[in-house]
Design a protein around this motif. Structure first.
Motif, PDB file in Angstrom:
ATOM      1  N   MET A  83     -99.046 -67.537  11.379  1.00 23.51           N
ATOM      2  CA  MET A  83     -98.637 -66.666  10.295  1.00 23.51           C
ATOM      3  C   MET A  83     -99.344 -65.323  10.447  1.00 23.51           C
ATOM      4  SD  MET A  83     -99.147 -66.993   6.164  1.00 23.51           S
ATOM      5  CE  MET A  83     -98.187 -68.457   6.046  1.00 23.51           C
ATOM      6  N   ILE A  84     -98.558 -64.271  10.441  1.00 18.66           N
ATOM      7  CA  ILE A  84     -99.128 -62.946  10.616  1.00 18.66           C
ATOM      8  C   ILE A  84     -99.496 -62.303   9.272  1.00 18.66           C
ATOM      9  CG2 ILE A  84     -96.942 -61.685  10.699  1.00 18.66           C
ATOM     10  CD1 ILE A  84     -98.377 -60.143  13.076  1.00 18.66           C
ATOM     11  N   LEU A  85     -98.669 -62.538   8.231  1.00 21.90           N
ATOM     12  CA  LEU A  85     -98.934 -61.959   6.916  1.00 21.90           C
ATOM     13  C   LEU A  85     -98.942 -63.029   5.835  1.00 21.90           C
ATOM     14  CD1 LEU A  85     -96.619 -58.805   6.891  1.00 21.90           C
ATOM     15  CD2 LEU A  85     -99.053 -58.889   7.375  1.00 21.90           C
ATOM     16  N   GLU A  86     -99.825 -62.852   4.883  1.00 28.83           N
ATOM     17  CA  GLU A  86     -99.834 -63.707   3.696  1.00 28.83           C
ATOM     18  C   GLU A  86     -98.657 -63.307   2.808  1.00 28.83           C
ATOM     19  OE1 GLU A  86    -101.925 -66.205   3.330  1.00 28.83           O
ATOM     20  OE2 GLU A  86    -102.981 -65.701   5.180  1.00 28.83           O
ATOM     21  N   ALA A  87     -98.353 -64.133   1.816  1.00 27.28           N
ATOM     22  CA  ALA A  87     -97.226 -63.877   0.917  1.00 27.28           C
ATOM     23  C   ALA A  87     -97.328 -62.508   0.251  1.00 27.28           C
ATOM     24  CB  ALA A  87     -97.122 -64.975  -0.131  1.00 27.28           C
ATOM     25  N   ASN A  88     -98.540 -62.117  -0.148  1.00 28.83           N
ATOM     26  CA  ASN A  88     -98.731 -60.815  -0.773  1.00 28.83           C
ATOM     27  C   ASN A  88     -98.371 -59.680   0.186  1.00 28.83           C
ATOM     28  OD1 ASN A  88     -99.607 -58.993  -2.865  1.00 28.83           O
ATOM     29  ND2 ASN A  88    -101.428 -58.643  -1.614  1.00 28.83           N
ATOM     30  N   GLY A  89     -98.721 -59.830   1.463  1.00 27.60           N
ATOM     31  CA  GLY A  89     -98.395 -58.813   2.456  1.00 27.60           C
ATOM     32  C   GLY A  89     -96.892 -58.685   2.655  1.00 27.60           C
ATOM     33  N   LEU A  90     -96.209 -59.812   2.690  1.00 31.75           N
ATOM     34  CA  LEU A  90     -94.746 -59.781   2.808  1.00 31.75           C
ATOM     35  C   LEU A  90     -94.126 -59.107   1.585  1.00 31.75           C
ATOM     36  CD1 LEU A  90     -93.929 -63.295   4.298  1.00 31.75           C
ATOM     37  CD2 LEU A  90     -93.840 -61.082   5.462  1.00 31.75           C
ATOM     38  N   ARG A  91     -94.636 -59.419   0.418  1.00 32.00           N
ATOM     39  CA  ARG A  91     -94.126 -58.809  -0.812  1.00 32.00           C
ATOM     40  C   ARG A  91     -94.341 -57.293  -0.780  1.00 32.00           C
ATOM     41  NH1 ARG A  91     -95.358 -62.548  -3.659  1.00 32.00           N
ATOM     42  NH2 ARG A  91     -97.576 -62.148  -3.962  1.00 32.00           N
ATOM     43  N   ARG A  92     -95.504 -56.878  -0.307  1.00 33.95           N
ATOM     44  CA  ARG A  92     -95.784 -55.441  -0.192  1.00 33.95           C
ATOM     45  C   ARG A  92     -94.806 -54.766   0.767  1.00 33.95           C
ATOM     46  NH1 ARG A  92    -101.708 -54.610   1.446  1.00 33.95           N
ATOM     47  NH2 ARG A  92    -101.075 -52.429   1.335  1.00 33.95           N
ATOM     48  N   LEU A  93     -94.485 -55.448   1.860  1.00 34.22           N
ATOM     49  CA  LEU A  93     -93.514 -54.896   2.812  1.00 34.22           C
ATOM     50  C   LEU A  93     -92.135 -54.755   2.180  1.00 34.22           C
ATOM     51  CD1 LEU A  93     -94.005 -56.455   6.362  1.00 34.22           C
ATOM     52  CD2 LEU A  93     -94.152 -54.062   5.706  1.00 34.22           C
ATOM     53  N   VAL A  94     -91.691 -55.789   1.499  1.00 34.22           N
ATOM     54  CA  VAL A  94     -90.372 -55.742   0.851  1.00 34.22           C
ATOM     55  C   VAL A  94     -90.337 -54.613  -0.174  1.00 34.22           C
ATOM     56  CG1 VAL A  94     -88.772 -57.012  -0.650  1.00 34.22           C
ATOM     57  CG2 VAL A  94     -89.822 -58.156   1.318  1.00 34.22           C
ATOM     58  N   ASP A  95     -91.382 -54.484  -0.968  1.00 34.31           N
ATOM     59  CA  ASP A  95     -91.451 -53.407  -1.959  1.00 34.31           C
ATOM     60  C   ASP A  95     -91.445 -52.031  -1.279  1.00 34.31           C
ATOM     61  OD1 ASP A  95     -91.540 -55.329  -3.938  1.00 34.31           O
ATOM     62  OD2 ASP A  95     -93.713 -55.118  -4.311  1.00 34.31           O
ATOM     63  N   ALA A  96     -92.148 -51.918  -0.161  1.00 33.00           N
ATOM     64  CA  ALA A  96     -92.194 -50.651   0.574  1.00 33.00           C
ATOM     65  C   ALA A  96     -90.821 -50.310   1.140  1.00 33.00           C
ATOM     66  CB  ALA A  96     -93.236 -50.714   1.689  1.00 33.00           C
ATOM     67  N   HIS A  97     -90.088 -51.314   1.590  1.00 31.24           N
ATOM     68  CA  HIS A  97     -88.742 -51.077   2.114  1.00 31.24           C
ATOM     69  C   HIS A  97     -87.821 -50.553   1.009  1.00 31.24           C
ATOM     70  CE1 HIS A  97     -84.745 -52.036   3.758  1.00 31.24           C
ATOM     71  NE2 HIS A  97     -85.314 -51.768   4.924  1.00 31.24           N
ATOM     72  N   VAL A  98     -87.935 -51.135  -0.160  1.00 34.41           N
ATOM     73  CA  VAL A  98     -87.153 -50.667  -1.312  1.00 34.41           C
ATOM     74  C   VAL A  98     -87.533 -49.218  -1.621  1.00 34.41           C
ATOM     75  CG1 VAL A  98     -86.776 -50.975  -3.804  1.00 34.41           C
ATOM     76  CG2 VAL A  98     -86.787 -52.964  -2.282  1.00 34.41           C
ATOM     77  N   ALA A  99     -88.821 -48.917  -1.585  1.00 36.94           N
ATOM     78  CA  ALA A  99     -89.294 -47.559  -1.855  1.00 36.94           C
ATOM     79  C   ALA A  99     -88.776 -46.580  -0.808  1.00 36.94           C
ATOM     80  CB  ALA A  99     -90.823 -47.526  -1.910  1.00 36.94           C
ATOM     81  N   TYR A 100     -88.726 -47.009   0.462  1.00 36.30           N
ATOM     82  CA  TYR A 100     -88.197 -46.147   1.530  1.00 36.30           C
ATOM     83  C   TYR A 100     -86.744 -45.806   1.236  1.00 36.30           C
ATOM     84  CZ  TYR A 100     -86.907 -44.397   6.139  1.00 36.30           C
ATOM     85  OH  TYR A 100     -86.458 -43.606   7.167  1.00 36.30           O
ATOM     86  N   ASP A 101     -85.963 -46.828   0.918  1.00 38.72           N
ATOM     87  CA  ASP A 101     -84.541 -46.600   0.634  1.00 38.72           C
ATOM     88  C   ASP A 101     -84.350 -45.669  -0.557  1.00 38.72           C
ATOM     89  OD1 ASP A 101     -83.697 -48.106   2.785  1.00 38.72           O
ATOM     90  OD2 ASP A 101     -83.294 -49.911   1.605  1.00 38.72           O
ATOM     91  N   ALA A 102     -85.225 -45.773  -1.544  1.00 43.46           N
ATOM     92  CA  ALA A 102     -85.120 -44.916  -2.730  1.00 43.46           C
ATOM     93  C   ALA A 102     -85.543 -43.481  -2.428  1.00 43.46           C
ATOM     94  CB  ALA A 102     -85.970 -45.478  -3.858  1.00 43.46           C
ATOM     95  N   ALA A 103     -86.521 -43.314  -1.529  1.00 46.51           N
ATOM     96  CA  ALA A 103     -87.077 -41.990  -1.263  1.00 46.51           C
ATOM     97  C   ALA A 103     -86.341 -41.225  -0.170  1.00 46.51           C
ATOM     98  CB  ALA A 103     -88.555 -42.117  -0.881  1.00 46.51           C
ATOM     99  N   ALA A 104     -85.836 -41.930   0.807  1.00 42.33           N
ATOM    100  CA  ALA A 104     -85.219 -41.273   1.964  1.00 42.33           C
ATOM    101  C   ALA A 104     -83.787 -40.870   1.642  1.00 42.33           C
ATOM    102  CB  ALA A 104     -85.242 -42.210   3.165  1.00 42.33           C
TER     103      ALA A 104
END
Length: 189
Positions: free
Chosen positions: A1-22
């Motif tokens: 396992m490379i990322l804990e659940a919190n890390g995956l959640r942070r990535l998903v949230d960041a992806h949503v933020a990218y789509d909203a900002a870009a």
């Protein structure tokens, strides 16, 4: 396992933020280059210049002058080999990424550093590859994933990206490698 659940959640949230900002306009240059590469199966100096602009890198450097002095046929030969390697379905994505990166290493400006090289590789295989840059490194560090800046860095990065994609797929989240790099870009900002 490379990322804990919190890390995956942070990535998903960041992806949503990218789509909203870009804005879609931002990636127009990338999409134009991808379309040309799809037809030509290589990149020329004009394509590299466009990606340099898209990545917001400096063009007033000695390597840019050396690349400008390199005949476009030589550039296209190297980027054509990179295109073939990046799209070689006989190799898994990580191996293909490493081979694609190696194909560029003789061009001026591509013997080290992976930011622009990874943009060329993404343009050659947008459904398979990801962009690497300092923001990705910062994001991975913040997620507790260590990277090393030595030869083979892009290949190791793509292994991390593929591992993250596998973890996300286990949660029924299907991302391209590009989706991972967008999320890392936002987290690393």
């Amino acid at each position: 396992m490379i990322l804990e659940a919190n890390g995956l959640r942070r990535l998903v949230d960041a992806h949503v933020a990218y789509d909203a900002a870009a804005s879609e306009a931002y990636d127009e240059v990338l999409f134009d280059v991808v379309a040309r590469v799809e037809d030509a199966k290589s990149l020329g100096k004009a394509d590299i210049g466009a990606l340099l602009f898209w990545k917001r890198l400096r063009a007033d450097t000695p390597w840019v002058m050396a690349l400008n002095r390199t005949p476009d046929t030589v550039v296209r030969r190297a980027t054509g080999a990179m295109y073939v390697a990046a799209n070689n379905d006989a190799d898994d994505t990580v191996v293909a990424a490493g081979e694609a990166r190696s194909a560029l290493s003789d061009l001026p400006g591509f013997s080290s550093g992976d930011a622009l090289a990874s943009a060329l590789i993404l343009a050659a295989a947008p459904e398979r590859m990801a962009v690497f840059d300092r923001r990705a490194v910062a994001a991975l560090k913040g997620l507790g994933v260590r990277t090393t800046a030595s030869r083979g860095q892009y290949r190791r990065y793509m292994q991390i990206v593929e591992d993250i994609r596998t973890q996300l797929a286990a949660q029924n989240i299907t991302w391209l490698a590009r989706d991972v790099d967008k999320a890392l870009f936002m987290l690393g900002g």
